[in-house]
Design a protein around this motif. Structure first.
Motif, PDB file in Angstrom:
ATOM      1  N   ASN A   1       0.847  -1.191   0.000  1.00  0.00           N
ATOM      2  CA  ASN A   1       0.000   0.000   0.000  1.00  0.00           C
ATOM      3  C   ASN A   1       0.883   1.242   0.000  1.00  0.00           C
ATOM      4  O   ASN A   1       2.111   1.152   0.074  1.00  0.00           O
ATOM      5  CB  ASN A   1      -0.940   0.012   1.207  1.00  0.00           C
ATOM      6  N   ARG A   2       0.269   2.375  -0.076  1.00  0.00           N
ATOM      7  CA  ARG A   2       0.997   3.643  -0.075  1.00  0.00           C
ATOM      8  C   ARG A   2       0.863   4.297   1.301  1.00  0.00           C
ATOM      9  O   ARG A   2      -0.208   4.290   1.898  1.00  0.00           O
ATOM     10  CB  ARG A   2       0.450   4.581  -1.148  1.00  0.00           C
ATOM     11  N   TRP A   3       1.963   4.861   1.771  1.00  0.00           N
ATOM     12  CA  TRP A   3       1.958   5.565   3.045  1.00  0.00           C
ATOM     13  C   TRP A   3       1.837   7.070   2.797  1.00  0.00           C
ATOM     14  O   TRP A   3       2.569   7.626   1.978  1.00  0.00           O
ATOM     15  CB  TRP A   3       3.257   5.294   3.820  1.00  0.00           C
ATOM     16  N   GLU A   4       0.926   7.701   3.521  1.00  0.00           N
ATOM     17  CA  GLU A   4       0.810   9.158   3.443  1.00  0.00           C
ATOM     18  C   GLU A   4       1.870   9.832   4.312  1.00  0.00           C
ATOM     19  O   GLU A   4       2.273  10.967   4.046  1.00  0.00           O
ATOM     20  CB  GLU A   4      -0.580   9.596   3.905  1.00  0.00           C
ATOM     21  N   PHE A   5       2.294   9.131   5.349  1.00  0.00           N
ATOM     22  CA  PHE A   5       3.307   9.654   6.266  1.00  0.00           C
ATOM     23  C   PHE A   5       4.242   8.510   6.660  1.00  0.00           C
ATOM     24  O   PHE A   5       4.011   7.361   6.295  1.00  0.00           O
ATOM     25  CB  PHE A   5       2.653  10.256   7.522  1.00  0.00           C
ATOM     26  N   VAL A   6       5.264   8.844   7.433  1.00  0.00           N
ATOM     27  CA  VAL A   6       6.190   7.820   7.915  1.00  0.00           C
ATOM     28  C   VAL A   6       5.777   7.310   9.288  1.00  0.00           C
ATOM     29  O   VAL A   6       5.904   6.131   9.585  1.00  0.00           O
ATOM     30  CB  VAL A   6       7.634   8.360   7.969  1.00  0.00           C
ATOM     31  N   THR A   7       5.268   8.210  10.144  1.00  0.00           N
ATOM     32  CA  THR A   7       4.956   7.823  11.519  1.00  0.00           C
ATOM     33  C   THR A   7       3.461   7.795  11.786  1.00  0.00           C
ATOM     34  O   THR A   7       2.675   8.497  11.141  1.00  0.00           O
ATOM     35  CB  THR A   7       5.608   8.791  12.523  1.00  0.00           C
ATOM     36  N   GLU A   8       3.077   6.979  12.759  1.00  0.00           N
ATOM     37  CA  GLU A   8       1.682   6.927  13.189  1.00  0.00           C
ATOM     38  C   GLU A   8       1.262   8.260  13.794  1.00  0.00           C
ATOM     39  O   GLU A   8       0.127   8.709  13.625  1.00  0.00           O
ATOM     40  CB  GLU A   8       1.505   5.804  14.214  1.00  0.00           C
ATOM     41  N   HIS A   9       2.200   8.917  14.473  1.00  0.00           N
ATOM     42  CA  HIS A   9       1.893  10.207  15.083  1.00  0.00           C
ATOM     43  C   HIS A   9       1.492  11.225  14.022  1.00  0.00           C
ATOM     44  O   HIS A   9       0.526  11.987  14.208  1.00  0.00           O
ATOM     45  CB  HIS A   9       3.112  10.713  15.860  1.00  0.00           C
ATOM     46  N   GLU A  10       2.208  11.261  12.906  1.00  0.00           N
ATOM     47  CA  GLU A  10       1.869  12.185  11.821  1.00  0.00           C
ATOM     48  C   GLU A  10       0.488  11.874  11.255  1.00  0.00           C
ATOM     49  O   GLU A  10      -0.284  12.785  10.945  1.00  0.00           O
ATOM     50  CB  GLU A  10       2.915  12.094  10.713  1.00  0.00           C
ATOM     51  N   ARG A  11       0.186  10.587  11.117  1.00  0.00           N
ATOM     52  CA  ARG A  11      -1.122  10.196  10.600  1.00  0.00           C
ATOM     53  C   ARG A  11      -2.241  10.661  11.531  1.00  0.00           C
ATOM     54  O   ARG A  11      -3.244  11.233  11.073  1.00  0.00           O
ATOM     55  CB  ARG A  11      -1.179   8.673  10.433  1.00  0.00           C
ATOM     56  N   ARG A  12      -2.065  10.440  12.832  1.00  0.00           N
ATOM     57  CA  ARG A  12      -3.106  10.838  13.785  1.00  0.00           C
ATOM     58  C   ARG A  12      -3.267  12.356  13.834  1.00  0.00           C
ATOM     59  O   ARG A  12      -4.383  12.870  13.941  1.00  0.00           O
ATOM     60  CB  ARG A  12      -2.758  10.295  15.171  1.00  0.00           C
TER      61      ARG A  12
END
Length: 241
Positions: free
Chosen positions: A169-180
């Motif tokens: 899949n594609r990641w929008e960010f590197v970290t979970e923190h950035e995603r949240r």
């Protein structure tokens, strides 16, 4: 017993370092002053604990070791956090290009650069570069990875980390923190005041329609009568309500 205690102490210090990393990430994205103050206080407490632990470790050198050896141990205890990196994403891999403070890293011994991967974290350590150690620590990645299929490559002034994704899949960010943080920002921006971007008359009509649908028979008759009178006045040239 002493060995067991040392391992327990090392694990506690590692947990504190992970806590510190996450608190710093939370502090960077926080907006409310009181929350920032609370995070700053907790960050300072952990930094103080880690500094005291490093100082104690430096002071417990065996008697046979020279002052130079103790100083060397103190240098190794001082670690600089790497905070920036470039990254590239594909269906199978997320690649991190780490160069902050790593000028000349390619000249180090092979054992001086290590990388540890788990299903959702990565830790890069560079030891003894220009008199200090450096770390890039990501405790929670955007998505799961396959640790055994991940790798790193040391270049002249850079370290390349290749993270093999568990799912294509594609990641929008590197970290979970950035995603949240991004999700929270989107949720906040979507919460607008009722009618903030609506035409006033359209908003009023919507409100009356809702009242009509939810009201009893008497309410429906009242609203229907008001609507009929309003339409009659507009047809006669009266601006109405």
């Amino acid at each position: 017993p002493n060995s067991s205690a040392a391992m327990s102490s090392a694990a506690a210090l590692e947990n504190q370092r992970l806590d510190l990393q996450e608190l710093r990430e939370l502090r960077a994205s926080s907006q409310r002053p009181r929350v920032q103050d609370l995070l700053d206080l907790q960050i300072r407490r952990i930094e103080t604990d880690l500094a005291a632990a490093a100082e104690a470790a430096g002071g417990d050198q065996p008697a046979g070791k020279s002052a130079g050896s103790a100083a060397s141990q103190s240098d190794r205890s001082f670690t600089t956090e790497i905070k920036t990196y470039a990254w590239d994403d594909s269906d199978k891999f997320c690649k991190l290009y780490v160069s902050e403070g790593l000028s000349g890293v390619g000249s180090l011994d092979k054992d001086a650069v290590t990388a540890e991967f788990t299903e959702n974290s990565v830790l890069l350590r560079v030891c003894g570069l220009n008199g200090r150690d450096r770390e890039l620590r990501i405790p929670r990645l955007y998505d799961r990875i396959l640790p055994d299929s991940c790798s790193f490559k040391v270049k002249s002034d850079q370290v390349l980390l290749s993270l093999r994704k568990a799912a294509c899949n594609r990641w929008e960010f590197v970290t979970e923190h950035e995603r949240r943080a991004s999700e929270a920002k989107k949720a906040a921006s979507s919460k607008k005041a009722p009618g903030a971007d609506e035409d006033p008359s359209a908003s009023m009509m919507g409100l009356m329609r809702q009242m009509y649908e939810e009201g009893d028979d008497e309410m429906k008759r009242t609203i229907a009568k008001a609507f009929s009178e309003s339409q009659s006045k507009r047809g006669a040239g009266d601006p109405g309500l």
